[in-house]
Write a protein that holds these residues in place. Sequence first.
Motif: not given
Length: 157
Positions: A36-49
């Motif tokens: 499947a296509p990758a989820r948006p990188l920004e989701e992980a960035e916000h989660w981690i931040r």
Amino acid sequence: MTTHFTVRLAQPGDARILAELRWTFKQEDLEGQPSAPARPLEEAEHWIRDRLRNGQWLAWIAEAGGEICGHVFLCPVERMPDPYSDNTPVGYVTNFYVTPLQRNKGAGSALLEALNRHSRRVGFDTLIVWPSERSSPLWQRYGFQPPEELLELPFDA
């Protein structure tokens, strides 16, 4: 050959590169084309931040030559109070990754040493990890062993 690594606690400002490394790590795990296509990188960035900012998670970063080349994450898990024993937390360890160019040069060991020093200092009862087949020997060298008392109930998605 061992390279000199600097290990430090991750800060919220590191979230973008940590998210990028997370996506690289998971793509390596798939060893081919994802289904499947990758989820948006920004989701992980916000989660981690968010989690680094509020202290819900901790992460250590290994740097070589000023570049981030590895990381490991830790989430403290509280335990219920017990009238007869201490209720020290356990630590859930995850997202342990070292870039291919820095593997087997000491970055993984440096990260695990920092994780272990912190965990002993704050008094965790136990650290738990679900290692990959590739990383299991490294975890075992650092004293991790199969659980005696853990059961799991996997839910298929």
